[in-house]
Design a protein around this motif. Structure first.
Motif, PDB file in Angstrom:
ATOM      1  N   ASP A 102     -17.816  -2.059 -10.276  1.00  0.00           N
ATOM      2  CA  ASP A 102     -16.669  -0.695 -10.112  1.00  0.00           C
ATOM      3  C   ASP A 102     -15.367  -1.604  -9.518  1.00  0.00           C
ATOM      4  OD1 ASP A 102     -15.247   1.916  -9.309  1.00  0.00           O
ATOM      5  OD2 ASP A 102     -16.818   2.881  -9.465  1.00  0.00           O
ATOM      6  N   LYS A 103     -14.474  -0.924 -10.150  1.00  0.00           N
ATOM      7  CA  LYS A 103     -12.721  -1.528  -9.707  1.00  0.00           C
ATOM      8  C   LYS A 103     -12.568  -0.498  -8.460  1.00  0.00           C
ATOM      9  CE  LYS A 103      -9.923  -4.059 -11.759  1.00  0.00           C
ATOM     10  NZ  LYS A 103      -9.048  -5.149 -11.180  1.00  0.00           N
ATOM     11  N   TYR A 104     -13.216   1.120  -8.672  1.00  0.00           N
ATOM     12  CA  TYR A 104     -12.493   1.971  -8.060  1.00  0.00           C
ATOM     13  C   TYR A 104     -11.279   1.926  -7.793  1.00  0.00           C
ATOM     14  CZ  TYR A 104     -17.125   1.212  -5.234  1.00  0.00           C
ATOM     15  OH  TYR A 104     -18.630   1.456  -5.104  1.00  0.00           O
ATOM     16  N   GLU A 105     -10.929   2.429  -8.528  1.00  0.00           N
ATOM     17  CA  GLU A 105      -9.436   2.216  -9.126  1.00  0.00           C
ATOM     18  C   GLU A 105      -8.692   3.457  -8.718  1.00  0.00           C
ATOM     19  OE1 GLU A 105      -7.914   0.772 -11.486  1.00  0.00           O
ATOM     20  OE2 GLU A 105      -9.065  -0.243 -12.224  1.00  0.00           O
ATOM     21  N   TYR A 106      -9.451   5.004  -8.298  1.00  0.00           N
ATOM     22  CA  TYR A 106      -9.173   5.923  -7.666  1.00  0.00           C
ATOM     23  C   TYR A 106      -8.084   5.679  -6.636  1.00  0.00           C
ATOM     24  CZ  TYR A 106      -8.926  10.180  -4.664  1.00  0.00           C
ATOM     25  OH  TYR A 106      -8.163  11.826  -3.979  1.00  0.00           O
ATOM     26  N   ASP A 107      -9.226   4.538  -5.429  1.00  0.00           N
ATOM     27  CA  ASP A 107      -8.886   3.804  -3.658  1.00  0.00           C
ATOM     28  C   ASP A 107      -8.143   3.322  -4.048  1.00  0.00           C
ATOM     29  OD1 ASP A 107     -12.044   5.183  -3.706  1.00  0.00           O
ATOM     30  OD2 ASP A 107     -12.815   3.882  -3.259  1.00  0.00           O
ATOM     31  N   THR A 108      -7.475   2.564  -4.998  1.00  0.00           N
ATOM     32  CA  THR A 108      -6.388   2.002  -5.298  1.00  0.00           C
ATOM     33  C   THR A 108      -5.267   2.924  -5.537  1.00  0.00           C
ATOM     34  OG1 THR A 108      -8.259  -0.113  -6.663  1.00  0.00           O
ATOM     35  CG2 THR A 108      -5.508  -0.475  -6.915  1.00  0.00           C
ATOM     36  N   GLN A 109      -5.327   3.710  -6.488  1.00  0.00           N
ATOM     37  CA  GLN A 109      -4.163   4.365  -6.311  1.00  0.00           C
ATOM     38  C   GLN A 109      -3.730   5.455  -5.494  1.00  0.00           C
ATOM     39  OE1 GLN A 109      -5.420   7.663  -9.244  1.00  0.00           O
ATOM     40  NE2 GLN A 109      -3.566   9.107  -8.394  1.00  0.00           N
ATOM     41  N   GLU A 112      -1.492   2.798  -3.481  1.00  0.00           N
ATOM     42  CA  GLU A 112      -0.510   2.174  -4.056  1.00  0.00           C
ATOM     43  C   GLU A 112      -0.256   3.777  -3.433  1.00  0.00           C
ATOM     44  OE1 GLU A 112      -0.957   1.329  -7.583  1.00  0.00           O
ATOM     45  OE2 GLU A 112      -2.097  -0.589  -7.620  1.00  0.00           O
ATOM     46  N   GLU A 113      -0.303   4.677  -3.857  1.00  0.00           N
ATOM     47  CA  GLU A 113       0.531   5.601  -3.671  1.00  0.00           C
ATOM     48  C   GLU A 113       1.270   5.551  -1.947  1.00  0.00           C
ATOM     49  OE1 GLU A 113      -1.384   9.684  -4.750  1.00  0.00           O
ATOM     50  OE2 GLU A 113      -1.004   8.895  -6.525  1.00  0.00           O
ATOM     51  N   TYR A 114      -0.176   5.303  -0.655  1.00  0.00           N
ATOM     52  CA  TYR A 114       0.781   5.307   0.836  1.00  0.00           C
ATOM     53  C   TYR A 114       1.869   4.462   0.416  1.00  0.00           C
ATOM     54  CZ  TYR A 114      -0.085   4.120   5.244  1.00  0.00           C
ATOM     55  OH  TYR A 114       0.136   3.273   6.557  1.00  0.00           O
ATOM     56  N   GLU A 115       1.181   3.048   0.135  1.00  0.00           N
ATOM     57  CA  GLU A 115       2.124   2.756  -0.058  1.00  0.00           C
ATOM     58  C   GLU A 115       3.676   2.716  -0.658  1.00  0.00           C
ATOM     59  OE1 GLU A 115       2.233  -1.139   2.000  1.00  0.00           O
ATOM     60  OE2 GLU A 115       0.186  -0.555   2.504  1.00  0.00           O
ATOM     61  N   ALA A 116       3.576   3.038  -1.381  1.00  0.00           N
ATOM     62  CA  ALA A 116       5.124   3.186  -1.996  1.00  0.00           C
ATOM     63  C   ALA A 116       5.553   4.737  -1.186  1.00  0.00           C
ATOM     64  CB  ALA A 116       4.848   4.357  -3.546  1.00  0.00           C
ATOM     65  N   GLU A 117       4.624   5.159  -0.781  1.00  0.00           N
ATOM     66  CA  GLU A 117       6.328   6.637   0.511  1.00  0.00           C
ATOM     67  C   GLU A 117       6.474   5.766   1.256  1.00  0.00           C
ATOM     68  OE1 GLU A 117       2.879   9.541   1.342  1.00  0.00           O
ATOM     69  OE2 GLU A 117       3.170  10.388  -1.029  1.00  0.00           O
ATOM     70  N   LYS A 118       5.263   4.953   2.162  1.00  0.00           N
ATOM     71  CA  LYS A 118       5.665   4.497   3.488  1.00  0.00           C
ATOM     72  C   LYS A 118       7.036   3.710   2.946  1.00  0.00           C
ATOM     73  CE  LYS A 118       3.901   0.419   5.411  1.00  0.00           C
ATOM     74  NZ  LYS A 118       2.615  -0.316   5.711  1.00  0.00           N
ATOM     75  N   GLU A 119       7.069   2.933   1.272  1.00  0.00           N
ATOM     76  CA  GLU A 119       8.216   1.694   1.037  1.00  0.00           C
ATOM     77  C   GLU A 119       9.421   2.466   1.417  1.00  0.00           C
ATOM     78  OE1 GLU A 119       9.646  -1.311  -1.831  1.00  0.00           O
ATOM     79  OE2 GLU A 119       7.701  -1.482  -1.176  1.00  0.00           O
ATOM     80  N   GLY A 121      10.554   5.124   2.512  1.00  0.00           N
ATOM     81  CA  GLY A 121      10.655   6.664   3.661  1.00  0.00           C
ATOM     82  C   GLY A 121      10.609   7.761   3.796  1.00  0.00           C
ATOM     83  N   THR A 122       9.172   8.247   2.687  1.00  0.00           N
ATOM     84  CA  THR A 122       8.609   9.627   2.401  1.00  0.00           C
ATOM     85  C   THR A 122       7.574  10.030   3.348  1.00  0.00           C
ATOM     86  OG1 THR A 122       8.273   8.684   0.126  1.00  0.00           O
ATOM     87  CG2 THR A 122      10.298   9.724   1.063  1.00  0.00           C
ATOM     88  N   LEU A 123       6.456   8.558   3.777  1.00  0.00           N
ATOM     89  CA  LEU A 123       5.255   8.930   4.187  1.00  0.00           C
ATOM     90  C   LEU A 123       5.192   9.666   5.544  1.00  0.00           C
ATOM     91  CD1 LEU A 123       2.389   8.127   4.421  1.00  0.00           C
ATOM     92  CD2 LEU A 123       2.967   6.567   5.672  1.00  0.00           C
ATOM     93  N   LYS A 124       4.980  11.625   5.668  1.00  0.00           N
ATOM     94  CA  LYS A 124       4.771  12.225   6.243  1.00  0.00           C
ATOM     95  C   LYS A 124       3.216  11.597   7.123  1.00  0.00           C
ATOM     96  CE  LYS A 124       6.912  16.064   3.832  1.00  0.00           C
ATOM     97  NZ  LYS A 124       7.264  15.540   2.790  1.00  0.00           N
ATOM     98  N   THR A 125       3.370  11.888   8.354  1.00  0.00           N
ATOM     99  CA  THR A 125       2.366  12.388   9.828  1.00  0.00           C
ATOM    100  C   THR A 125       2.267  13.277  10.566  1.00  0.00           C
ATOM    101  OG1 THR A 125       3.756  10.778  11.134  1.00  0.00           O
ATOM    102  CG2 THR A 125       2.548   9.095   9.381  1.00  0.00           C
TER     103      THR A 125
END
Length: 142
Positions: A102-109, A112-119, A121-125
């Motif tokens: 299993d590639k666990y594509e959902y987990d990878t997605q 990747e979304e978290y890293e993109a938001e972080k980069e 500057g739109t990541l909300k905490t």
């Protein structure tokens, strides 16, 4: 046993033979990197979930040279090998053991979304206490 860098014992090798057979059916060789938990020592077989690379037959020799040479930095620096990283989950059905790749594509997605938001500057905490209240964990009113 191809796909292992260490001697793991007869009970684990019995399990790994099941993984090798499934990998062969998928057109490659599985090279184990990490144990991913759910370790279970049964009477004649030792199983656990694994992470590693499912490498197509035509690239096995090249990958194996890096793998056995413990050139992990080179492996991780080449995106081609990244795309081959996969997880193996065992399945118990009575006394029968099988495996699922299993590639666990959902987990990878999600990652990747978290890293993109972080980069971007739109990541909300928010404070963890807000989440606890939302899921009614440690709620003093209960």
């Amino acid at each position: 046993m191809r796909g292992l860098r260490t001697n793991e014992g007869a009970k684990f090798e019995k399990y790994f033979a099941i993984i090798e057979e499934e990998a062969r059916k998928l057109g490659g060789v599985f090279f184990s990197e990490t144990g991913e938990g759910r370790d279970l020592d049964l009477e004649d077989i030792e199983v656990c979930d694994l992470g590693g690379w499912l490498v197509p037959f035509d690239q096995v020799d090249e990958f194996e040279a890096l793998y056995l040479g413990r050139k992990d930095k080179e492996i991780w620096a080449d995106n081609r090998w990244d795309d081959m990283y996969i997880f193996v989950d065992y399945i118990l059905d009575g006394n029968n053991v099988s495996v699922k790749f299993d590639k666990y594509e959902y987990d990878t997605q999600i990652f990747e979304e978290y890293e993109a938001e972080k980069e971007a500057g739109t990541l909300k905490t928010r404070p963890i206490e807000e989440l606890w209240k939302e899921i009614e964990l440690n709620d003093p009113d209960q």
